[in-house]
Design an enzyme around this catalytic site. Structure first.
Site, mmCIF file in Angstrom:
data_model
loop_
_atom_site.group_PDB
_atom_site.id
_atom_site.type_symbol
_atom_site.label_atom_id
_atom_site.label_comp_id
_atom_site.label_asym_id
_atom_site.label_seq_id
_atom_site.Cartn_x
_atom_site.Cartn_y
_atom_site.Cartn_z
ATOM 1 N N GLY A 94 0.795 -1.230 0.000
ATOM 2 C CA GLY A 94 0.000 0.000 0.000
ATOM 3 C C GLY A 94 0.822 1.272 0.000
ATOM 4 N N ILE A 152 6.220 4.316 -3.316
ATOM 5 C CA ILE A 152 7.676 4.498 -3.300
ATOM 6 C C ILE A 152 8.053 5.505 -4.388
ATOM 7 C CG2 ILE A 152 8.072 2.497 -4.857
ATOM 8 C CD1 ILE A 152 10.654 1.932 -3.310
ATOM 9 N N PRO A 153 8.947 6.479 -4.072
ATOM 10 C CA PRO A 153 9.389 7.396 -5.129
ATOM 11 C C PRO A 153 10.062 6.631 -6.271
ATOM 12 C CG PRO A 153 9.985 8.261 -2.974
ATOM 13 C CD PRO A 153 9.484 6.858 -2.755
ATOM 14 N N TYR A 175 27.823 -0.425 1.608
ATOM 15 C CA TYR A 175 28.405 0.822 1.101
ATOM 16 C C TYR A 175 29.057 1.649 2.213
ATOM 17 C CZ TYR A 175 24.746 -0.135 -2.442
ATOM 18 O OH TYR A 175 23.909 -0.722 -3.346
ATOM 19 N N HIS A 222 20.526 -7.949 0.646
ATOM 20 C CA HIS A 222 21.340 -7.361 -0.431
ATOM 21 C C HIS A 222 21.557 -8.297 -1.619
ATOM 22 C CE1 HIS A 222 24.344 -3.910 -1.103
ATOM 23 N NE2 HIS A 222 24.067 -4.455 -2.259
ATOM 24 N N GLY A 253 21.356 6.976 -5.326
ATOM 25 C CA GLY A 253 22.087 6.001 -4.514
ATOM 26 C C GLY A 253 23.434 6.539 -4.059
HETATM 27 N N1 LIG Z 1 21.566 -3.783 -5.014
HETATM 28 C C1 LIG Z 1 22.747 -3.824 -5.570
HETATM 29 O O1 LIG Z 1 23.428 -4.869 -5.576
HETATM 30 C C2 LIG Z 1 23.292 -2.591 -6.239
HETATM 31 C C3 LIG Z 1 24.359 -2.688 -7.152
HETATM 32 C C4 LIG Z 1 24.807 -1.511 -7.760
HETATM 33 C C5 LIG Z 1 24.231 -0.277 -7.478
HETATM 34 N N2 LIG Z 1 23.197 -0.223 -6.571
HETATM 35 C C6 LIG Z 1 22.579 1.101 -6.212
HETATM 36 O O2 LIG Z 1 22.237 1.805 -7.395
HETATM 37 C C7 LIG Z 1 22.851 3.103 -7.387
HETATM 38 C C8 LIG Z 1 23.131 3.550 -8.802
HETATM 39 O O3 LIG Z 1 23.929 2.579 -9.473
HETATM 40 P P1 LIG Z 1 24.721 2.933 -10.799
HETATM 41 O O4 LIG Z 1 25.824 3.895 -10.487
HETATM 42 O O5 LIG Z 1 25.115 1.671 -11.450
HETATM 43 O O6 LIG Z 1 23.567 3.698 -11.663
HETATM 44 P P2 LIG Z 1 23.559 4.315 -13.126
HETATM 45 O O7 LIG Z 1 22.374 5.196 -13.176
HETATM 46 O O8 LIG Z 1 23.679 3.250 -14.169
HETATM 47 O O9 LIG Z 1 24.881 5.163 -13.247
HETATM 48 C C9 LIG Z 1 25.129 6.289 -12.439
HETATM 49 C C10 LIG Z 1 26.172 7.148 -13.126
HETATM 50 O O10 LIG Z 1 25.539 7.851 -14.171
HETATM 51 C C11 LIG Z 1 26.118 9.113 -14.330
HETATM 52 N N3 LIG Z 1 25.044 10.017 -14.770
HETATM 53 C C12 LIG Z 1 23.937 10.412 -14.090
HETATM 54 N N4 LIG Z 1 23.176 11.234 -14.834
HETATM 55 C C13 LIG Z 1 23.825 11.362 -16.020
HETATM 56 C C14 LIG Z 1 23.557 12.083 -17.211
HETATM 57 N N5 LIG Z 1 22.457 12.826 -17.336
HETATM 58 N N6 LIG Z 1 24.450 11.975 -18.226
HETATM 59 C C15 LIG Z 1 25.556 11.221 -18.127
HETATM 60 N N7 LIG Z 1 25.867 10.516 -17.024
HETATM 61 C C16 LIG Z 1 25.017 10.598 -15.987
HETATM 62 C C17 LIG Z 1 26.664 9.491 -12.977
HETATM 63 O O11 LIG Z 1 27.932 10.054 -13.142
HETATM 64 P P3 LIG Z 1 28.252 11.595 -12.752
HETATM 65 O O12 LIG Z 1 28.511 11.606 -11.285
HETATM 66 O O13 LIG Z 1 29.446 11.887 -13.605
HETATM 67 O O14 LIG Z 1 27.047 12.409 -13.144
HETATM 68 C C18 LIG Z 1 26.751 8.182 -12.190
HETATM 69 O O15 LIG Z 1 28.043 7.828 -11.787
HETATM 70 C C19 LIG Z 1 24.074 2.913 -6.490
HETATM 71 O O16 LIG Z 1 24.590 4.128 -5.978
HETATM 72 C C20 LIG Z 1 23.518 2.005 -5.409
HETATM 73 O O17 LIG Z 1 22.792 2.774 -4.479
HETATM 74 C C21 LIG Z 1 22.694 -1.351 -5.977
#
Ligand SMILES: NC(=O)c1ccc[n+]([C@@H]2O[C@H](COP(=O)([O-])OP(=O)(O)OC[C@H]3O[C@@H](n4cnc5c(N)ncnc54)[C@H](OP(=O)(O)O)[C@@H]3O)[C@@H](O)[C@H]2O)c1
Length: 305
Positions: free
Chosen positions: A10, A13-14, A53, A108, A19
């Site tokens: 219910g 979530i945004p 993290y 996780h 992250g």
């Molecule tokens: N559950 C899990 O096992 C797991 C695994 C991995 C990640 N995660 C979570 O997911 C989050 C995001 O993961 P992700 O880094 O892989 O996500 P992503 O959305 O694929 O990549 C994020 C990267 O995109 C760049 N970015 C953002 N907006 C942009 C734009 N308009 N144009 C060009 N580049 C852009 C950013 O770099 P800049 O800083 O240069 O803008 C950032 O480093 C993590 O921080 C974590 O909280 C969870």
């Protein structure tokens, strides 16, 4: 306006989340606080953190220092305890490090519980909701394959509300069995690595020109600076999937927030991106999803004509 997605318990979530587990923030308190404040002040409505993290304390600190009430921001965290015996202490540690109850707590990955003990682990986690320790928090999973979901669902009194996975057009064929189970049980997909096709694939692959064409259309129609990354995040939320992205650059953080007010993609555009994406298979985060869940037999890219 904040785009939200309804969970099976219910809650709303945004749909766009920031992250602090990647981009140089993982494991580092100070930049996670600094960029957390920047993201919150820019209008981000949800933070994704995790024990792994080491940014849970920074998440609470960023909220306090930004002067934003916890109630106005959605926080997801993820725990790591291996044994059922250690689970309660692990959950207490999450609460203590955050300084509040997370809105959503995830296991996780399926290898966090000892082998063969995922179902037992889930039951004990449910007990902590039912005994009040985690009252009000939603429970979910991350990186769960079909077999992991089935195991949890076979015992669940409280179904997981979400599964956080690497999700984007180039993993759709592989994820289909997971997505089918999730649809049946009302489990929302949370996409991490949603920008992988544009950032980590060597050419951007077949969806890149489509995203660029739509970005041009939206920029022209809205007068805003809409780039291909914004279109890919908009596609994600238009699919009913929570997009967990990140950035340490204010212009990119502002583009993430700007998606809240962009018009939705047309049905044809959503399908065009999906159809092109399903022709290739490319994954960046390999560590969890591929063991005993084989990749599809697809190329990583298409031959350019
Ligand atoms: N559950 C899990 O096992 C797991 C695994 C991995 C990640 N995660 C979570 O997911 C989050 C995001 O993961 P992700 O880094 O892989 O996500 P992503 O959305 O694929 O990549 C994020 C990267 O995109 C760049 N970015 C953002 N907006 C942009 C734009 N308009 N144009 C060009 N580049 C852009 C950013 O770099 P800049 O800083 O240069 O803008 C950032 O480093 C993590 O921080 C974590 O909280 C969870």
């Amino acid at each position: 306006m904040t785009r939200t997605i309804k969970l099976s318990d219910g809650k709303a979530i945004p749909a766009l989340q920031w992250g602090n587990g990647t981009g140089g923030l993982n494991g580092k308190h100070d930049p996670a606080v600094e960029y957390g404040i920047t993201a919150l002040k820019a209008g981000v409505k949800a933070i994704d953190t995790a024990e792994m993290y080491k940014t849970e304390i920074a998440t609470g600190d960023a909220l306090k220092q930004a002067g934003i009430k916890k109630d106005d921001i959605w926080v997801t965290s993820k725990g790591l305890s291996a044994t059922p015996e250690a689970l309660k202490a692990n959950v207490q540690d999450r609460l203590q490090k955050l300084g509040f109850k997370p809105d959503l707590l995830l296991i996780h990955n399926p290898f966090v519980p000892e082998t063969g003990k995922i179902a037992k682990f889930w039951t004990l986690l449910e007990d902590l909701v039912l005994d009040g320790t985690l009252e009000g928090a939603s429970l979910g999973v991350s990186n769960f394959r079909p077999q992991d979901l089935e195991e949890v669902l076979s015992v669940a009194r409280i179904k997981p509300v979400a599964n956080q996975l690497e999700y984007h057009p180039y993993v759709l064929e592989h994820l289909q069995p997971v997505l089918d189970i999730q649809e049946k049980h009302g489990i929302v997909t949370e996409a991490y690595g949603p920008l992988t096709p544009l950032l980590r694939h060597k050419t951007g692959g077949p969806i890149k020109p489509i995203l660029e064409r739509i970005a041009q259309r939206l920029s022209k129609e809205t007068g805003k600076n809409v780039d291909a990354a914004s279109v890919l995040l908009l596609w994600t939320v238009n699919k009913g999937v929570v997009a967990v992205t990140t950035s340490t650059k204010l212009p990119n953080i502002e583009k993430i927030v700007q998606i809240e007010d962009l018009p939705d993609l047309s049905k044809e555009e959503i399908k065009e991106i999906e159809d092109a994406g399903r022709k290739v298979h490319f994954r960046h985060y390999d560590e969890h999803m591929t063991k005993d869940f084989p990749n599809p037999n697809l190329p990583e890219d298409l031959q350019m004509e």
